[in-house]
Design an enzyme around this catalytic site. Structure first.
Site, PDB file in Angstrom:
ATOM      1  N   GLU A 230      -4.253   8.453   6.840  1.00  0.00           N
ATOM      2  CA  GLU A 230      -5.188   7.457   6.382  1.00  0.00           C
ATOM      3  C   GLU A 230      -5.484   6.211   7.100  1.00  0.00           C
ATOM      4  O   GLU A 230      -6.664   5.989   7.232  1.00  0.00           O
ATOM      5  CB  GLU A 230      -4.709   6.807   4.914  1.00  0.00           C
ATOM      6  CG  GLU A 230      -5.772   6.013   4.352  1.00  0.00           C
ATOM      7  CD  GLU A 230      -5.144   5.461   2.978  1.00  0.00           C
ATOM      8  OE1 GLU A 230      -5.797   4.610   2.232  1.00  0.00           O
ATOM      9  OE2 GLU A 230      -4.038   5.578   2.625  1.00  0.00           O
TER      10      GLU A 230
ATOM     11  N   GLU B 123       2.053   1.770  -3.519  1.00  0.00           N
ATOM     12  CA  GLU B 123       0.822   2.350  -4.199  1.00  0.00           C
ATOM     13  C   GLU B 123       0.817   3.904  -4.203  1.00  0.00           C
ATOM     14  O   GLU B 123       0.772   4.539  -5.129  1.00  0.00           O
ATOM     15  CB  GLU B 123      -0.357   1.911  -3.747  1.00  0.00           C
ATOM     16  CG  GLU B 123      -1.605   2.430  -4.540  1.00  0.00           C
ATOM     17  CD  GLU B 123      -3.007   2.506  -3.585  1.00  0.00           C
ATOM     18  OE1 GLU B 123      -3.480   3.512  -3.449  1.00  0.00           O
ATOM     19  OE2 GLU B 123      -3.342   1.396  -3.014  1.00  0.00           O
ATOM     20  N   HIS B 124       0.985   4.370  -2.773  1.00  0.00           N
ATOM     21  CA  HIS B 124       1.238   5.840  -2.906  1.00  0.00           C
ATOM     22  C   HIS B 124       2.347   6.523  -3.573  1.00  0.00           C
ATOM     23  O   HIS B 124       2.173   7.561  -4.194  1.00  0.00           O
ATOM     24  CB  HIS B 124       1.058   6.263  -1.258  1.00  0.00           C
ATOM     25  CG  HIS B 124      -0.171   6.168  -0.761  1.00  0.00           C
ATOM     26  ND1 HIS B 124      -0.804   7.278  -0.013  1.00  0.00           N
ATOM     27  CD2 HIS B 124      -0.808   5.314  -0.228  1.00  0.00           C
ATOM     28  CE1 HIS B 124      -1.719   6.919   0.534  1.00  0.00           C
ATOM     29  NE2 HIS B 124      -2.177   5.553   0.233  1.00  0.00           N
TER      30      HIS B 124
ATOM     31  N   HIS C  12       0.793  -1.351  -0.116  1.00  0.00           N
ATOM     32  CA  HIS C  12       0.230  -0.095   0.095  1.00  0.00           C
ATOM     33  C   HIS C  12       0.852   1.188  -0.044  1.00  0.00           C
ATOM     34  O   HIS C  12       0.540   2.303  -0.597  1.00  0.00           O
ATOM     35  CB  HIS C  12      -0.767  -0.047   1.273  1.00  0.00           C
ATOM     36  CG  HIS C  12      -1.814   1.049   1.357  1.00  0.00           C
ATOM     37  ND1 HIS C  12      -1.561   2.043   2.619  1.00  0.00           N
ATOM     38  CD2 HIS C  12      -2.787   1.793   0.566  1.00  0.00           C
ATOM     39  CE1 HIS C  12      -2.739   3.262   2.236  1.00  0.00           C
ATOM     40  NE2 HIS C  12      -3.035   3.120   1.200  1.00  0.00           N
TER      41      HIS C  12
END
Length: 445
Positions: free
Chosen positions: A148, A71-72, A68
């Site tokens: 997040e 991904e950012h 993840h």
């Protein structure tokens, strides 16, 4: 088409028509990249996805949250484009672009006009192949991801879901949160994420899919240009089944929060992607909690007014699956709601479903499947999951035929297997353990 179409890795070219009159084509490039398209004659836009067959379950100790995190980072700039350049490229043409990390894959996707397909392929291809993972951007994005995670922790439904998976898949990679934990994100080093990138983001592990207004031969040329001059390679083998998770132990996970409403999930293991009973599970899920006419919705909301939201769910992975019920209710109603869930489980294992419920569930599923394919994003996603999952394409006609073959006896047999398994219950809200009569387990979190 009356059976799934196999997608063998060694086949350089594959093409076949679908029941809806579209044409699916698949090419395996010399670099090992696989390109799949579904041309929709009436479309004016194209949905594009770059798929990488790595998800949170593939992370090693020290890398938790890296998929993840990566991904950012891929949106933060490449050797050719800054983060602003990437954003401007899509904003200036009214396009949409984003990414998603799952437990078994990562996807970078966009939807643009047909005229802007070359731009989208080039920009996302640049992100996937040439990201720099700048150290300064890494530290900045660490803060963004922590925010997040904090936002998710403030959402009782998200928190209940994470607690459910952690308990249902205790000690298994599928039980880990996709985004990592605050501790793992604070601890992970750039070198770990960079190693993750270099290991998995090779052309041989990437699938590019597109649906809508797309010319397959043109897309193949665009993708080849995006990856540049790389050595020949064969596609990576598809994910193989790993050791299934241990059986569920009855357990209650209680997370106290000063919320007005309690979020709860009760469930167990389900069916994996390869299980032939998946169409039967679709029917069972629809009858139990899949819509406003479902048993749980009617009993919990319409007759008793105990909850605004109540539904069932059945995610599937290559070698594991889950099945459960979610609801949100007032603290005083938790015990009664859990009792209703158990009652409905027992009713379904005792007598199954009626012929009317079967017909209604089939209509719901078949209609939803058909309507979903009005969306090019759904078609693009179907291609990616077909290629990365079990390695076969299931057409709408085949899916509808499988659902149509489901009988009431099939549902009863599955219910007696699925709904008699030990259950995990996760509860988030302002309740005490004494309020949860009938819930198994005794461990707070």
């Amino acid at each position: 088409m009356n059976r799934p179409v196999p997608l063998p890795l060694e086949a350089p070219e594959t093409a076949f028509p679908t029941a809806g009159g579209t044409l699916v084509r698949r090419s395996v490039l010399a670099s090992g990249v696989r390109v799949l398209t579904e041309a929709v004659p009436s479309a004016r836009s194209t949905s594009i996805g770059y798929w990488v067959g790595v998800g949170s379950r593939d992370e090693q100790p020290g890398q938790y949250g890296s998929t993840h995190f990566l991904e950012h980072l891929l949106f933060k700039g490449t050797r050719e484009r800054s983060a602003l350049d990437i954003a401007v490229a899509f904003d200036s043409v009214g396009g949409e672009h984003n990414a998603a990390t799952a437990k078994e894959y990562t996807c970078y996707y966009a939807r643009v006009r047909d005229l802007d397909v070359p731009m989208a392929v080039a920009v996302i291809g640049d992100m996937v192949t040439n990201s720099v993972l700048d150290p300064e951007a890494f530290d900045v994005e660490r803060g963004v991801i922590l925010e997040e995670l904090a936002m998710a922790a403030d959402d009782p439904a998200d928190l209940a879901g994470e607690a459910f998976f952690a308990a249902a898949f205790a000690g298994h990679a599928l039980g880990r949160p996709i985004g990592g934990t605050p501790d793992s994100i604070r601890a992970v080093e750039r070198d770990e994420v960079l190693d993750h990138y270099r290991q998995h983001y090779m052309p041989s592990g990437i699938v590019v899919t597109a649906a809508g207004a797309v010319d397959h031969d043109q897309l193949v040329e665009l993708v080849a240009a995006a990856f540049g001059d790389v050595p020949p390679a064969t596609p990576n083998p598809r994910r193989s089944a790993e050791v299934p998770a241990e059986g569920v132990e009855p357990r209650l996970e209680l997370i106290r929060r000063p919320t007005e409403q309690v979020s709860l999930i009760r469930g167990s293991h389900g069916l994996d992607l390869r299980d032939d009973r998946r169409p039967v599970l679709s029917v069972l899920n629809a009858v139990l909690g899949g819509g406003m006419s479902s048993r749980l919705f009617q009993e919990v909301r319409e007759r008793r007014g105990l909850a605004y939201a109540v539904s069932s769910f059945a995610p599937a992975y290559l070698d594991n699956g889950a099945f459960g019920v979610y609801a949100g209710c007032a603290p005083d109603n938790v015990g009664a709601l859990l009792g209703i869930v158990d009652d409905e489980f027992r009713k379904m294992t005792d007598s199954g479903i009626s012929a009317d419920e079967l017909a209604r569930a089939k209509g719901q599923i078949e209609g939803a499947l058909t309507l979903s394919l009005e969306d090019t994003d759904a078609r693009m996603t179907r291609l990616g999951r077909s290629e990365l999952g079990v390695g076969e394409f299931t057409d709408l006609a085949t899916a509808l035929e499988r659902v149509d073959r489901v009988s009431t006896d099939d549902v009863l047999d599955l219910a007696r297997d699925l709904l008699t398994r030990p259950v995990v219950t996760s509860v988030v809200g302002a309740v005490d353990r004494a309020d949860l009569e009938g819930a198994p387990g005794a461990d707070d979190v």
